[in-house]
Design an enzyme around this catalytic site. Structure first.
Site, PDB file in Angstrom:
ATOM      1  N   ARG A 177      12.821   1.484   4.378  1.00 34.13           N
ATOM      2  CA  ARG A 177      12.598   2.385   3.472  1.00 34.13           C
ATOM      3  C   ARG A 177      11.006   2.466   3.269  1.00 34.13           C
ATOM      4  O   ARG A 177      10.705   2.055   2.193  1.00 34.13           O
ATOM      5  CB  ARG A 177      13.498   2.256   2.106  1.00 34.13           C
ATOM      6  CG  ARG A 177      13.682   3.621   1.288  1.00 34.13           C
ATOM      7  CD  ARG A 177      14.009   2.885  -0.196  1.00 34.13           C
ATOM      8  NE  ARG A 177      13.270   1.826  -0.851  1.00 34.13           N
ATOM      9  CZ  ARG A 177      12.119   2.017  -1.374  1.00 34.13           C
ATOM     10  NH1 ARG A 177      11.780   3.294  -1.860  1.00 34.13           N
ATOM     11  NH2 ARG A 177      11.279   1.062  -1.788  1.00 34.13           N
ATOM     12  N   LYS A 195      -0.707  -4.570   2.057  1.00 35.15           N
ATOM     13  CA  LYS A 195      -0.388  -5.288   0.929  1.00 35.15           C
ATOM     14  C   LYS A 195      -1.086  -6.650   0.783  1.00 35.15           C
ATOM     15  O   LYS A 195      -1.709  -7.030  -0.145  1.00 35.15           O
ATOM     16  CB  LYS A 195       1.219  -5.612   0.804  1.00 35.15           C
ATOM     17  CG  LYS A 195       2.057  -4.472   0.292  1.00 35.15           C
ATOM     18  CD  LYS A 195       2.245  -4.436  -1.007  1.00 35.15           C
ATOM     19  CE  LYS A 195       2.711  -2.999  -1.406  1.00 35.15           C
ATOM     20  NZ  LYS A 195       3.570  -3.003  -2.896  1.00 35.15           N
ATOM     21  N   ASP A 268       9.927  -2.616   0.799  1.00 35.40           N
ATOM     22  CA  ASP A 268      10.366  -1.430   1.318  1.00 35.40           C
ATOM     23  C   ASP A 268      11.750  -1.774   2.183  1.00 35.40           C
ATOM     24  O   ASP A 268      11.742  -1.113   3.270  1.00 35.40           O
ATOM     25  CB  ASP A 268       9.330  -0.846   2.268  1.00 35.40           C
ATOM     26  CG  ASP A 268       8.148  -0.214   1.440  1.00 35.40           C
ATOM     27  OD1 ASP A 268       8.371   0.001   0.129  1.00 35.40           O
ATOM     28  OD2 ASP A 268       7.254   0.528   1.701  1.00 35.40           O
ATOM     29  N   ASP A 290       8.634  -6.395  -4.551  1.00 27.91           N
ATOM     30  CA  ASP A 290       7.628  -5.735  -5.043  1.00 27.91           C
ATOM     31  C   ASP A 290       8.168  -4.197  -5.857  1.00 27.91           C
ATOM     32  O   ASP A 290       7.868  -3.635  -6.714  1.00 27.91           O
ATOM     33  CB  ASP A 290       6.557  -5.375  -4.339  1.00 27.91           C
ATOM     34  CG  ASP A 290       5.302  -4.942  -5.010  1.00 27.91           C
ATOM     35  OD1 ASP A 290       4.993  -5.254  -6.108  1.00 27.91           O
ATOM     36  OD2 ASP A 290       4.571  -3.840  -4.484  1.00 27.91           O
ATOM     37  N   ASP A 291       9.462  -3.615  -4.880  1.00 27.44           N
ATOM     38  CA  ASP A 291       9.783  -2.419  -5.435  1.00 27.44           C
ATOM     39  C   ASP A 291      10.484  -2.429  -6.675  1.00 27.44           C
ATOM     40  O   ASP A 291      10.575  -1.752  -7.499  1.00 27.44           O
ATOM     41  CB  ASP A 291      10.575  -1.785  -4.180  1.00 27.44           C
ATOM     42  CG  ASP A 291      10.053  -1.989  -2.866  1.00 27.44           C
ATOM     43  OD1 ASP A 291       8.749  -1.190  -2.822  1.00 27.44           O
ATOM     44  OD2 ASP A 291      10.210  -2.500  -1.860  1.00 27.44           O
ATOM     45  N   ASN A 432       6.002   7.670  -4.280  1.00 25.57           N
ATOM     46  CA  ASN A 432       5.035   7.653  -3.380  1.00 25.57           C
ATOM     47  C   ASN A 432       5.388   8.099  -2.107  1.00 25.57           C
ATOM     48  O   ASN A 432       6.624   8.242  -1.716  1.00 25.57           O
ATOM     49  CB  ASN A 432       4.126   6.292  -3.114  1.00 25.57           C
ATOM     50  CG  ASN A 432       3.538   5.745  -4.155  1.00 25.57           C
ATOM     51  OD1 ASN A 432       2.842   6.178  -4.980  1.00 25.57           O
ATOM     52  ND2 ASN A 432       3.805   4.387  -4.723  1.00 25.57           N
ATOM     53  N   ASN A 476       0.100   1.653 -10.543  1.00 27.18           N
ATOM     54  CA  ASN A 476      -0.020   1.242  -8.961  1.00 27.18           C
ATOM     55  C   ASN A 476       0.437  -0.209  -8.973  1.00 27.18           C
ATOM     56  O   ASN A 476      -0.046  -1.130  -9.856  1.00 27.18           O
ATOM     57  CB  ASN A 476      -1.258   1.330  -8.502  1.00 27.18           C
ATOM     58  CG  ASN A 476      -1.299   1.098  -6.787  1.00 27.18           C
ATOM     59  OD1 ASN A 476      -0.698   0.259  -6.518  1.00 27.18           O
ATOM     60  ND2 ASN A 476      -2.097   2.152  -6.237  1.00 27.18           N
TER      61      ASN A 476
END
Length: 576
Positions: A177, A195, A268, A290-291, A432, A476
């Site tokens: 994803r 990243k 992701d 992180d998501d 995003n 962000n």
């Protein structure tokens, strides 16, 4: 160097004295042996191009291998920035920067640190999304580790093939994803690479301590499966037990090879896997998604900062989310946690002030049976509502947050409804890349007649409305994860706790000044990001010490100064 000796200092020591030595103290450019001549110029960690001095050219057999001029790093930077600005196509800029990273690591990071606002959209969203889509065609040389189903049973050996031993941060994706672009399989590697370059540029974690990894279990993207240039396994995605076993072997191998204190950042993954992996490994490994967590932390920071413009406490506001996946539920939970911290009320009570809309409409009690487990806490008493605009009118939120991954969902009617209910509606269009944003900055300001406070996930240019210039904030994750990671590393933390995420949010919100508020900003400018990251790292580390999760003892007296002293500097070193 193997084993545990490098981790004694809480994971910040530096084997070759590259950073611990003062800047003017000469160092020896070690690789396996002393690098000299042609091999020195071919090693991105030590290459300085035309900046090698006369003395260094003599000492390291470089005479004649370079033209006679000696340039400063500043002049090299000026030349490269000039070249980058000539490119009309963002993807060309991305490729030029990746080439530079492969050629001259310190110069790459110097460019990134000094021009962060200009280059962040190139090395990260939105351009990195296009780079991932075309990764097969632009692939030059591997920039991280690829762990595929072919490596099952041998993952530890694969990790040992990576040349750096003292890895402190791993960013890993399975490519299912990528941003709002969907399943890009093995080509998702652009995300961990991007990243980690931000971990170094913005958080000061040394490049040699960063390891990008892509786990390839196949892809369900027909276009890629039929693309002759696709670089991954040509098969449908493995799921269920096969997937779980590969991930388990991977997590065990990482811990075995790099120890307890390597930070593993999931990036992701699809919703179902993301929640499951975080739940499964957060008690045994140092993991961070992180998501779910990074996004939550950065959005909460924006909300805390916005309270100074909106008035009231967090608990006085009502929140409506469009999107109930990783980001939406992650942010919602962190807001509820922060309310509990501020008011002492139970978290269940706070959740009632937060409403989520998914593809089927408002999440309400009558839908509970059919909901995925991570949506259930957000099913409140209310009659069903299908459309977002009707949900806005029914719930009367003060804050509207978009995490749907679908563009153009905040229509004129939706924004006008928010503006009718609130003097200063807070609208956050977080999906995003830019093409997937729920609305643009221009739309939010125009439709609310200049009253909205707006922030987005990808960058938007300042916009003039009715003679006033509005600067949209960018929620962000790059504000949070580099400083968060540095804080975890300098404290030698062994687990990630929710309170550390709250500490990061609070630290970021405190960096917003009156001057920023006057422009309508709820995030500080990225130009100060290293200072911001050091402050976040200090607060996160302090919380790790307070919770008894830190292993780097004793606790340094001044954590901000300590964080700054641990940060990698991209300035050239003098070679003896």
């Amino acid at each position: 160097m193997d084993g545990g000796d490098y981790s004694v200092a809480g994971g910040v020591e530096d084997v070759y004295g590259e950073d611990a030595a003062s800047m003017d103290q000469p160092v020896t450019p070690w690789t396996v042996s002393v690098a000299s001549g042609y091999s020195l110029m071919r090693d991105p960690r030590h290459n300085k191009g035309l900046a090698f001095t006369e003395k260094e050219r003599d000492a390291h057999y470089l005479r004649g291998l370079l033209p006679p001029v000696v340039l400063t790093q500043e002049l090299q930077e000026k030349k490269l920035m000039h070249n980058l600005r000539q490119y009309q196509v963002p993807l060309q800029r991305y490729m030029a920067l990746m080439d530079l990273q492969e050629r001259n690591e310190r110069l790459f990071y110097k460019l990134l640190v000094d021009n962060v606002e200009e280059l962040l959209p190139v090395v990260y969203t939105p351009t990195v999304g296009e780079a991932c889509q075309k990764y097969g065609s632009i692939f030059r040389r591997p920039q991280g580790l690829y762990v595929s189903l072919k490596e099952k049973g041998k993952i530890l050996e694969v990790l040992k093939n990576w040349p750096q031993r003292s890895v402190q941060v791993i960013v890993v994706t399975d490519g299912e994803r990528i941003l709002g672009l969907g399943d890009l399989g093995c080509q998702g590697m652009g995300i961990p690479v991007g990243k980690l370059s931000l971990y170094t540029a913005l958080g000061g974690v040394r490049p040699s301590a960063c390891l990008p990894i892509t786990i390839d279990v196949g892809t369900n993207n027909e276009k890629l499966l039929n693309d002759e240039f696709y670089i991954g396994l040509r098969q449908r995605r493995a799921t269920g037990q096969e997937y779980a076993e590969l991930l388990h072997e991977f997590m065990s191998a990482v811990k075995q090879n790099y120890g307890e204190k390597v930070l593993i950042q999931f990036e992701d993954f699809a919703n179902h896997n993301a929640f499951e992996l975080l739940a499964r490994y957060s008690s045994s490994h140092l993991v961070f998604n992180d998501d779910i967590q990074g996004t939550a932390s950065v959005v909460l920071a924006g909300l805390l900062a916005a309270l100074r413009l909106l008035g009231g406490t967090l608990a006085d506001h009502r929140f409506l989310f469009l999107g109930a996946g990783e980001a939406g539920t992650g942010i919602a939970e962190l807001i509820a946690l922060e309310m509990s911290k501020q008011t002492g009320n139970p978290i269940e009570e706070n959740r009632k002030k937060i409403w989520l809309v998914d593809s089927r409409g408002l999440i309400v009690d009558s839908r509970k049976e059919s909901l995925q487990h991570f949506k259930k806490p957000w099913a409140h008493e209310h009659e069903p509502v299908k459309e977002l605009v009707d949900a806005v009118k029914a719930i009367k939120p003060t804050v509207l947050i978009g995490t749907s991954g679908v563009g153009k969902q905040f229509t004129k009617e939706v924004v006008e409804a928010m503006a009718a209910l609130n003097e200063k509606p807070l609208i956050m269009a977080l999906s995003n890349p830019t093409s997937q944003a729920e609305c643009t900055a221009e739309e939010a300001y125009t439709w609310s007649e200049g009253r909205a406070i707006f922030a987005s996930g990808s960058p938007f240019d300042p916009f003039e409305y009715d003679g006033k210039v509005f600067v949209p904030g960018q929620a962000n994750n790059a504000y949070i994860f580099p400083g968060f990671g540095l804080g975890v590393i300098i404290s030698g933390a062994i687990r990630v706790h929710d309170d550390m995420l709250l500490a990061a949010s609070e630290a970021l919100a405190l960096q917003v000044t009156e001057e920023h508020y006057e422009k309508g900003l709820i995030y500080p400018p990225f130009s100060d990001i290293r200072k911001i990251s050091a402050n976040i790292a200090a607060k996160v580390a302090a919380k790790a010490y307070e919770l008894g999760l830190a292993s780097h003892l004793p606790q340094p007296k001044d954590l901000v100064k300590y964080a700054e002293s641990c940060m990698y500097s991209p300035k050239y070193r003098t070679y003896r």
